[in-house]
Design a protein around this motif. Structure first.
Motif, PDB file in Angstrom:
ATOM      1  N   UNK A 138      37.541  64.547  -4.250  1.00 39.33           N
ATOM      2  CA  UNK A 138      36.370  65.766  -4.455  1.00 39.33           C
ATOM      3  C   UNK A 138      36.607  66.310  -5.790  1.00 39.33           C
ATOM      4  N   UNK A 139      37.502  66.046  -6.497  1.00 38.36           N
ATOM      5  CA  UNK A 139      37.790  66.642  -7.656  1.00 38.36           C
ATOM      6  C   UNK A 139      38.312  68.094  -7.626  1.00 38.36           C
ATOM      7  N   UNK A 140      38.876  68.462  -6.455  1.00 40.96           N
ATOM      8  CA  UNK A 140      39.351  69.626  -6.134  1.00 40.96           C
ATOM      9  C   UNK A 140      40.613  69.775  -6.927  1.00 40.96           C
ATOM     10  N   UNK A 142      41.470  68.356  -9.740  1.00 42.49           N
ATOM     11  CA  UNK A 142      41.191  68.343 -11.106  1.00 42.49           C
ATOM     12  C   UNK A 142      40.792  70.150 -11.125  1.00 42.49           C
ATOM     13  N   UNK A 143      39.823  70.540 -10.287  1.00 41.83           N
ATOM     14  CA  UNK A 143      39.402  71.902 -10.434  1.00 41.83           C
ATOM     15  C   UNK A 143      40.892  73.060 -10.560  1.00 41.83           C
ATOM     16  N   UNK A 144      41.715  72.728  -9.610  1.00 38.38           N
ATOM     17  CA  UNK A 144      43.160  73.568  -9.674  1.00 38.38           C
ATOM     18  C   UNK A 144      43.432  73.425 -11.047  1.00 38.38           C
ATOM     19  N   UNK A 145      43.795  72.362 -11.504  1.00 37.54           N
ATOM     20  CA  UNK A 145      44.273  72.145 -12.925  1.00 37.54           C
ATOM     21  C   UNK A 145      43.503  73.047 -13.968  1.00 37.54           C
ATOM     22  N   UNK A 146      42.133  72.714 -13.760  1.00 35.13           N
ATOM     23  CA  UNK A 146      41.183  73.521 -14.727  1.00 35.13           C
ATOM     24  C   UNK A 146      41.393  74.951 -14.674  1.00 35.13           C
ATOM     25  N   UNK A 147      41.629  75.601 -13.329  1.00 41.37           N
ATOM     26  CA  UNK A 147      41.844  76.923 -13.457  1.00 41.37           C
ATOM     27  C   UNK A 147      43.329  77.238 -13.654  1.00 41.37           C
TER      28      UNK A 147
END
Ligand SMILES: Nc1ncnc2c1ncn2[C@@H]1O[C@H](COP(=O)(O)OP(=O)(O)OP(=O)(O)O)[C@@H](O)[C@H]1O
Ligand SMILES: [Mg+2]
Lengths: 270, 266
Positions: A138-140, A142-147
């Motif tokens: 669910x891309x979470x 990826x989202x962690x890396x993005x922040x």
């Protein structure tokens, strides 16, 4: 897009077999490499004090404290079964006080650590893989890396540390509880008194046995979450992928526990 | 940080020969430059790799070849510290929100603030920032702050995702279809937000969108990605007048229907 075997000079089945061996060994080395990198990354996160102790404590509660009931039930049943089967085998042939040793040694050396580990594979390992796998698809992640956060630091490390810390305690409790259950059961079914049981237990006891059990628990407590996290972070392919990956992860963890367990006697019981 | 204003025209995001294959090549050598302070729209048919391209900007997908440079630093060749700096100055709006489902809306938004900023902010300042971010995306903070993502509708999740991306006050924003699935009022709110961030804070925005009309209206420049390559880069006017077939199909509805008819025949 030609099939490799159509141009190969080898007969089809042989080429197929070699191809399969090649692919499997590639996959094995890929897993090994990624597992190694994960361990190094977790180690670095700990050394650089990038892991929050609050997260570790929360995970200890989830993976350790909440596992106590099921671990104790399993251990208790194992102790009872061992003492009853031992009683059935030994009655009339060998002095009954040997039962004390049979129960204690088989629990401490083998059943305590292994059964606890298998229970935790199902209760904790599967959960970690499914949780991280869902976050992956669910891309979470990826989202962690993005922040600018590192999933290894905030997801992997706390879970791995928590199980390394919890496992020896859980195994210690399981050992104790299994022996007690075995003792009580021997008293009821064989009429073996507690003193006689203890006498037998002490007679064949080595202080190394306790340490051996502890060593096993640490090895299992390390293997389970490392594999679970690794498999979780490799998940792809939606909800179906999470299901498939969790099943594979459970098989991978169970096999690893049994193989590690088989390596222990030649390495540490000589 | 953003006080020293950069002039428009300096390259802010540069994709250089970005090549990525999954089962087949998705991006086959993408070159694209987005300048600082610019609002840049990226169009393209579904499945051409727009999301993949955006992800290469933060190394969420690692290209097989090529490089991406953000604000003068390479995402792939300048080491982990550079990558961390880049991730802190870029806000990413995910196509499917990608909220952390074990955290509340407030904790989700808090995650959008870079760690070193978080250490210097008091709890009430963090709350103020989250509050402000939610208001900017037209959500009522009082109602949603303590909710879990599972309790929100799709459009609300999406807007929380936007709040999380902007709360860290990034210099660059990557928007992956921020308005898809939103009602007209919320679409307008998000469009206004993109514009406001660009006009007032000189944020560089790279916007992937299927809303061609909105994109052409808002953006300084637009590009068209198709078949793994950039087929067109230029101003909205140039886009409208282009006679490249894919661009034509996107630029007006009649051409789109014609393109579909051609597909039907073949
Ligand atoms: N992790 C992945 N593994 C395998 N294939 C992938 C992966 N991510 C993307 N793809 C493939 O890459 C292609 C481009 O995907 P992408 O999500 O970038 O499309 P898109 O242009 O964003 O489409 P849309 O407008 O529908 O969002 C798709 O064909 C998809 O199947
Ligand atoms: Mg997309």
């Amino acid at each position: 897009m030609t099939e490799p075997s159509s141009t190969s000079p080898l007969p089809r089945p042989l080429a197929g077999l070699l191809g399969r061996i090649g692919r499997t060994s590639l996959l094995v080395s890929e897993h090994a490499g990624q597992l190694g990198m994960l361990v190094v990354a977790v180690f670095m996160a700990v050394v650089r004090v990038r892991v929050s102790w609050r997260d570790v404590m929360r995970q200890i509660y989830v993976v350790g404290v909440q596992s106590i009931p099921i671990v104790l039930v399993t251990a208790g049943l194992a102790g009872i079964v061992t003492s009853q089967q031992g009683g059935y085998q030994f009655t009339g042939s060998i002095p009954l006080y040997v039962m004390g040793s049979v129960v204690t040694e088989s629990v401490v050396l083998e059943m305590g650590p292994v059964l606890t580990a298998i229970v935790l594979v199902g209760r904790v390992g599967a959960r970690i893989t499914a949780e991280l796998g869902t976050m992956k698809v669910s891309e979470q992640i990826d989202a962690l890396y993005s922040v600018g956060r590192d999933p290894i630091e905030i997801l992997a490390a706390p879970r791995i540390l928590a199980l390394i810390i919890s496992m020896p305690v859980l195994v210690g409790m399981a050992n104790l509880f299994a022996i007690l259950a075995g003792m009580v059961s021997a008293q009821y079914t064989l009429g073996l008194g507690y003193e006689t049981f203890f006498y037998g237990a002490r007679l064949f006891w080595h202080s190394w046995d306790m340490f051996y059990s502890l060593l096993k628990s640490i090895a299992f407590g390390f293997a389970i979450p490392v594999i679970a996290v690794h498999m979780g972070l490799r998940t792809g392919g939606g909800a179906a992928g999470v299901g498939k990956q969790t099943t594979q992860s459970v098989m991978f963890m169970t096999l690893t526990i049994l193989i590690l367990d088989a390596l222990f006697p030649p390495l540490f019981l000589q | 940080m953003r006080a020293e204003r950069r002039g428009i025209g300096e390259p802010m995001i540069e994709y250089r020969g970005v090549y990525k294959a999954f089962d087949y090549p998705v991006l086959s050598g993408v070159d694209l430059t987005v300048n600082s302070g610019e609002m840049f729209a990226l169009f393209g048919p579904s499945g051409t790799g727009k999301s993949v391209l955006l992800k290469t900007t933060l190394a969420l997908v690692v290209p097989d070849r090529g490089d991406v440079r953000v604000d003068g630093e390479s995402v792939y060749y300048d080491g982990p510290d550079a990558l961390e700096r880049i991730r802190c100055k870029v806000g990413y709006v995910f196509q499917y929100a990608a909220l952390f489902d074990s955290l509340t809306v407030f904790e989700n938004i808090e995650m959008g603030i870079p760690e070193h900023d978080l250490r210097t902010l008091s709890q009430s300042e963090v709350l103020d920032r989250a509050w402000e971010a939610l208001e900017l995306v037209n959500l009522e903070p009082r109602q949603v702050l303590t909710k879990m993502p599972a309790e929100l509708s799709g459009g609300m999740k999406k807007r929380v995702g936007i709040a999380r991306a902007i709360v860290g006050r990034p210099e660059i924003l990557l928007w992956d279809e921020p308005t898809t699935g939103l009602d007209p009022v919320n679409t307008a709110a998000v469009e206004r937000l993109v514009k406001q961030l660009s006009d007032e804070l000189r944020v560089t925005s790279l916007l992937v969108t299927h809303d061609v009309i909105g994109g052409l209206e808002m953006c300084d420049r637009v590009a068209m990605l198709e078949g793994g390559e950039v087929r067109f880069v230029g101003t909205p006017d140039e886009f409208r007048q282009s006679d490249i077939p894919v661009v034509r199909a996107f630029a007006d509805r009649h051409a789109a229907h014609e393109a579909l008819d051609v597909l039907d025949v073949s």
